[in-house]
Write an enzyme that holds these catalytic residues in place. Structure first.
Site, PDB file in Angstrom:
ATOM      1  N   GLN A  68       0.579  -1.278   0.262  1.00 40.80           N
ATOM      2  CA  GLN A  68      -0.185   0.205  -0.001  1.00 40.80           C
ATOM      3  C   GLN A  68       0.485   1.088   0.282  1.00 40.80           C
ATOM      4  OE1 GLN A  68      -1.464   0.920   4.391  1.00 40.80           O
ATOM      5  NE2 GLN A  68      -1.645  -1.524   3.842  1.00 40.80           N
ATOM      6  N   ARG A 254      -4.256   0.767  -2.517  1.00 39.09           N
ATOM      7  CA  ARG A 254      -3.370  -0.835  -2.329  1.00 39.09           C
ATOM      8  C   ARG A 254      -3.031  -1.182  -3.635  1.00 39.09           C
ATOM      9  NH1 ARG A 254      -7.816  -1.352   1.474  1.00 39.09           N
ATOM     10  NH2 ARG A 254      -6.646  -0.776   3.866  1.00 39.09           N
TER      11      ARG A 254
END
Length: 379
Positions: A68, A254
């Site tokens: 992420q 993400r």
């Protein structure tokens, strides 16, 4: 009761902490909203408005967490407003921006902590990929070798993260086979990287994030060491327990290693592909000798560790005063009584205290060696 991966101490609307008061439980979010100047102080309110600007977490990663990155302040405002106009509910699984704030963060390891963070210098990544001796990697080695800068890293990462699934299903097993052979050879130079590849490949088969891990620095933090993650820094926490301090945001883009929503175009928009080398932060000892300070450029937060031991045990001592803003004190070792203007509380390992701006400064009494993580607003 059951294990928790994250424990939040703060006033974020998504999961505010609860204060134990004489009148019963009250959320810290409501407490701040009812009296922002008394809780935060006039100076903090003038800088950040009527909201606590930082969030404290205890993170326990028993297995690798998602790949992420977090947006910059400008990207967060633009992305939040864009998704608001599109009518995407805040709680929707495909929502990227749950608030209009950026999310720089620091993680301080409580024990040995393993992570992937920041793009490794390209030459070192070329060396790693060559060491795996996987012929399927040759085109990508040539790509990065010919353009060994941020643009080359962007081109390679983009190629992998947008590749058709059939291509990923061929390349990932080939890379994992190379990692197995490398580990078996006992050569050792890239042993940690190879073992991480195998672990990620086992947990997330067919995930392009496994390939992306080849591009990131593999970092091992000793207890007390830290990493600071500015906007755009791609990272994944692999294993360990640490204390996180961040701007008061829940914005996450993400990039893989997760069943959750992955928005590739938005991720590519926020990523910073500038190679990073030495990312480990070690604390500086303050002049009083009892405070270990972790320096970061973030204005929203500052973190230090108050260490009480030796001749200080059994005596009432004044905690160093850095400024008059609010504090969150988290006990990670030992036990201490915290005296503020209006009250006192005993903190034991795993418990935390909120000290409002109008309730400081504080004094401490400990009968055993004690460590308190102190989170405040940046100076």
């Amino acid at each position: 009761m059951h294990p928790e991966a994250e424990l939040w101490f703060g006033a974020h609307p998504g999961d505010p902490a609860w204060l134990q008061t004489d009148d019963g439980e009250q959320s810290l979010l409501d407490t701040v909203r009812e009296d922002p100047e008394g809780q935060l102080g006039a100076a903090v309110c003038s800088r950040f408005g009527d909201a606590l600007p930082f969030l404290v977490k205890v993170l326990a990663a028993d297995e690798p967490l998602s790949l992420q990155a977090h947006p910059s302040a400008e990207q967060a405002v633009e992305g939040f407003n864009r998704e608001e106009r599109a009518g995407i509910p805040i709680s929707a699984p495909n929502r990227n921006y749950r608030d209009p704030s950026h999310k720089p963060e620091i993680l301080v390891a409580l024990g040995q902590f393993e992570a992937l963070a920041g793009f490794r210098p390209a030459a070192r990544t070329v060396e790693l990929m060559r060491a795996l001796t996987v012929s399927d990697l040759d085109p990508f080695i040539n790509l990065l070798d010919a353009q060994s800068d941020a643009d080359g890293l962007r081109a390679l990462f983009t190629t992998w993260i947008t590749a058709p699934q059939p291509d990923i299903d061929v390349l990932v097993p080939a890379v994992l086979e190379g990692a197995i052979n490398y580990v078996r050879s006992g050569k050792g130079k890239f042993a940690a990287e190879a073992k991480t590849l195998l672990e990620l490949g086992e947990r997330y088969p067919g995930d392009a994030g496994v390939l992306a891990s080849l591009l990131l620095n593999r970092i091992s933090l000793a207890p007390g060491e830290a990493i600071y993650l500015p906007a755009g820094n791609l990272h994944a926490y692999l294993e360990g327990v640490g204390v996180e301090l961040m701007a008061n945001s829940d914005n996450v883009l993400r990039g893989g290693l997760t069943p959750k929503h992955v928005d590739v175009p938005e991720l590519l928009r926020v990523l910073d592909f500038t190679p990073a080398a030495d990312m480990v932060i070690r604390p500086e000892i303050a002049s009083d000798g009892m405070e270990l300070v972790y320096n970061t450029p973030a204005p929203e937060f500052a973190v230090s560790v108050l260490c009480i031991d030796g001749d200080q045990l059994g005596h009432e001592i004044d905690a160093p005063t850095r400024h008059d803003g609010p504090q969150i004190l988290l006990c990670t070792q030992g036990s201490t009584v915290v005296h503020a203007k209006s009250n006192k509380v005993t903190l034991e390992r795993g418990s935390a205290a909120w000290v409002s701006a109008d309730d400081g400064p504080i004094r401490l009494v400990a009968s055993e060696p004690t460590k308190l993580f102190r989170s405040t607003v940046g100076i």
